[in-house]
Design a protein around this motif. Structure first.
Motif, PDB file in Angstrom:
ATOM      1  N   TRP A 196       0.825  -1.212   0.000  1.00 28.03           N
ATOM      2  CA  TRP A 196       0.000   0.000   0.000  1.00 28.03           C
ATOM      3  C   TRP A 196       0.862   1.267   0.000  1.00 28.03           C
ATOM      4  CZ3 TRP A 196      -1.721   2.509   5.053  1.00 28.03           C
ATOM      5  CH2 TRP A 196      -2.446   3.689   4.787  1.00 28.03           C
ATOM      6  N   ARG A 197       1.890   1.281   0.839  1.00 32.32           N
ATOM      7  CA  ARG A 197       2.740   2.474   0.923  1.00 32.32           C
ATOM      8  C   ARG A 197       3.487   2.703  -0.390  1.00 32.32           C
ATOM      9  NH1 ARG A 197       6.161   2.247   6.353  1.00 32.32           N
ATOM     10  NH2 ARG A 197       6.709   4.326   5.633  1.00 32.32           N
ATOM     11  N   MET A 198       3.957   1.640  -1.008  1.00 32.20           N
ATOM     12  CA  MET A 198       4.692   1.787  -2.265  1.00 32.20           C
ATOM     13  C   MET A 198       3.779   2.202  -3.419  1.00 32.20           C
ATOM     14  SD  MET A 198       8.004   1.335  -2.065  1.00 32.20           S
ATOM     15  CE  MET A 198       7.935   2.291  -0.551  1.00 32.20           C
ATOM     16  N   ILE A 199       2.566   1.643  -3.483  1.00 32.15           N
ATOM     17  CA  ILE A 199       1.672   2.033  -4.586  1.00 32.15           C
ATOM     18  C   ILE A 199       1.194   3.464  -4.385  1.00 32.15           C
ATOM     19  CG2 ILE A 199      -0.582   1.305  -3.675  1.00 32.15           C
ATOM     20  CD1 ILE A 199       0.795   0.808  -7.247  1.00 32.15           C
ATOM     21  N   THR A 200       1.094   3.907  -3.137  1.00 32.92           N
ATOM     22  CA  THR A 200       0.760   5.308  -2.880  1.00 32.92           C
ATOM     23  C   THR A 200       1.871   6.220  -3.386  1.00 32.92           C
ATOM     24  OG1 THR A 200      -0.571   4.736  -0.934  1.00 32.92           O
ATOM     25  CG2 THR A 200       0.217   7.004  -1.094  1.00 32.92           C
ATOM     26  N   LEU A 201       3.111   5.839  -3.130  1.00 31.56           N
ATOM     27  CA  LEU A 201       4.238   6.619  -3.638  1.00 31.56           C
ATOM     28  C   LEU A 201       4.262   6.613  -5.167  1.00 31.56           C
ATOM     29  CD1 LEU A 201       7.103   5.581  -1.164  1.00 31.56           C
ATOM     30  CD2 LEU A 201       5.929   7.786  -1.291  1.00 31.56           C
ATOM     31  N   ALA A 202       3.946   5.470  -5.764  1.00 31.57           N
ATOM     32  CA  ALA A 202       3.911   5.386  -7.231  1.00 31.57           C
ATOM     33  C   ALA A 202       2.830   6.311  -7.793  1.00 31.57           C
ATOM     34  CB  ALA A 202       3.652   3.942  -7.665  1.00 31.57           C
TER      35      ALA A 202
END
Length: 557
Positions: A196-202
């Motif tokens: 979730w945190r990585m896709i938010t950054l993406a």
């Protein structure tokens, strides 16, 4: 109705902490991926196998020979990139790979992307051919390769993590791709919070790119930007609709960005893989289904946060404020969904009541290489499909509920693509008709025949989602957003239990669900129970779901 079987369950806390539980963040012992060298059990050595076992040194980057880099890249592009098409195969193989091999790895974005590709390539290989992490009553786990603590590709991923900080605020397509690939890797390792945190950054990086460099949408890389955009959008929607996690605002750019057409550089390998798996059409169909799902969800919840689960009106076509949506509205939503299915490209279509069937019943629709047992494999880790030579035999199913039979293995992640599309379709249909279930449970005295039909549609839509069937469930590392399916499988297990204990549901099940329903429901319970049992040792959320299912169905460990 389920509470008496689970007296320790605090329903108020479930409502309050649902997303926390589903993301596995309710465990104090939750740890991130280790940063040191993976200790690979004997017999599960990674493909490159370059660690110095005597001194326990970190991977020697210079030991990445050309053959290993090519094999890992091919595994990635023949599997992962077909489900998440965020990279350009031709550019990566022709430019990135050769440049890094000749000039070495640095701290730049191309090196970071390469290590993420290598890590996911190892996941693809292990996800199909690695050793199962455990077994239950002789049935091998569908989680293959490595372990929870040391998943496949960890060394390569750690090399990427070392470099990610150097490119954290770059405003470029590569920046978006790095975060997107990292989120995919975390998903394969059962770390939904990190996903979730990585896709938010993406998503945020994608917004920054489009806002600051709108000319990218008319550049030679425009299609890649659109593909990355829609990948992020689909993932965000999944997390938002199921867990109410906040959107980043990416959805507001949909009209401006437009749809991908895969019109970038030509790759013969991608052309072949698309001929066999139709991954481009799958991706496009997922985008349209995602749009429908958002619209449906907004309509079902338009009168308030609980309106989709409020009693459906028994008269008048329009609902009064706060009373929920009307039966006519639900019928219209169901019609739109059916139209979506009917407008799918021919190779993607299937019969509504046969979720396990091949996309097209005409054998001529598939090439000889895809089904010939004697032909060479289309991908280094995936052998061919064996089919019956008896022309009078019943057409074989693409997916089966027999989890003990040797799984068929399809090239180019075909089963994953097909299973995702169909399972998300049945999920959407299940979501549309859930208000009827609520009415049956909370206001049975006001039920009409149309309401009962809606209950039956919801029950039937919950059965035998292909992601839980073999062969897809036999390589769970490669199934996107496992937590999404685990949460819904628990809900369906509860619903199917209620359909055998609540009088009005018993009557509807017996009279409106068809002759095959009882058998299909038994098989569904077996599939979804096995799914949760298989994941509970590596997935904190699935462990919680399993404890509930175990009590409700009186199961052993």
């Amino acid at each position: 109705m389920v509470q008496p079987k689970v007296p320790s369950l605090d329903l108020s806390s479930v409502k309050r902490e649902g997303p926390i539980i589903t993301l596995g963040a309710h465990h104090d012992s939750l740890q991130g991926l280790p940063t040191g060298t993976a200790s690979v059990p004997h017999g599960q050595a990674s493909l490159h196998c370059m660690n110095d076992s005597t001194h326990g040194s970190l991977i020697n980057i210079s030991g990445l020979d050309w053959e290993t880099m090519q094999n890992l890249s091919k595994a990635y592009f023949d599997c992962i990139n077909l489900v998440f098409p965020v990279l350009d195969r031709q550019y990566f193989l022709s430019n990135t790979l050769s440049s890094l091999f000749n000039n070495g790895f640095g701290n730049d974005m191309q090196s970071t992307i390469a290590f993420l590709v290598f890590a996911l390539g190892e996941v693809a290989i292990a996800g199909y051919g690695g050793l199962p992490v455990h077994a239950h009553n002789g049935r091998p786990s569908g989680i293959k390769g490595g372990s929870k603590e040391h998943p496949p590709g960890l060394d390569m991923f750690n090399e990427a993590r070392k470099r990610m900080g150097f490119n954290l605020t770059e405003c470029s397509l590569e920046n978006v791709q790095i975060f997107a690939l990292a989120s995919i890797y975390y998903g394969t390792c059962f770390y939904p919070m990190d996903l979730w945190r990585m896709i938010t950054l993406a998503s945020l990086a994608c917004q920054a790119l489009i806002t600051s460099s709108p000319d990218e949408l008319s550049s030679p890389r425009a299609d890649l930007v659109r593909r990355a955009f829609w990948h992020c959008s689909i993932m965000e929607t999944c997390l938002n609709l199921e867990l109410e996690l906040p959107l980043t605002g990416l959805d507001k750019m949909e009209t401006f960005v437009g749809l991908p057409d895969f019109g970038g550089s030509y790759s013969e390998d991608d052309h072949i893989s698309n001929q066999e798996s139709h991954f481009q059409e799958h991706f496009a169909s997922q985008i349209v289904l995602r749009r429908l799902l958002v619209t449906f969800h907004d309509i079902l919840n338009k009168s308030g946060p609980t309106s989709a689960f409020a009693p459906v009106p028994t008269s008048h076509e329009s609902a009064s404020p706060g009373s929920g949506v009307s039966p006519n509205t639900i019928r219209q939503l169901a019609l739109q969904l059916d139209q979506w299915r009917g407008m799918l490209p021919a190779p993607l279509r299937w019969e509504e009541d046969s979720p396990g069937a091949f996309p097209n019943t005409d054998p001529a629709a598939y090439s000889e290489t895809l089904y010939s047992p004697g032909g060479p494999p289309m991908s280094p880790m995936i052998p061919m499909i064996r089919t019956s030579t008896n022309s009078s035999a019943t057409p074989p199913l693409m997916f089966t509920t027999d989890l003990d039979a040797p799984p068929i293995r399809y090239p180019y992640a075909l089963d994953i693509q097909v299973a995702l599309l169909r399972s998300r379709y049945y999920y959407t249909k299940y979501l549309i008709h859930r208000p009827f279930i609520y009415k049956a449970l909370h206001a049975p005295e006001f039920m009409t025949n149309d309401d009962a039909v809606g209950v039956a549609e919801c029950l039937k839509a919950s059965l035998k989602w292909p992601v839980a069937m073999s062969p897809t469930c036999r390589h769970k590392r490669l199934v996107p957003c496992l937590f999404f399916f685990s949460q819904n499988f628990l809900g369906i297990l509860i619903l199917l239990h209620l359909s055998t204990t609540v009088p009005i549901l018993i009557g509807i099940r017996a009279s409106l669900c068809g002759e095959r329903f009882d058998m299909d429901a038994r098989e569904t319970v077996g599939l979804y129970v096995d799914w949760l049992r298989d994941l509970k040792s590596v997935d904190s959320a699935a462990r919680w779901h399993w404890e509930l299912a175990k009590v409700i169905y009186g199961l052993d460990e």
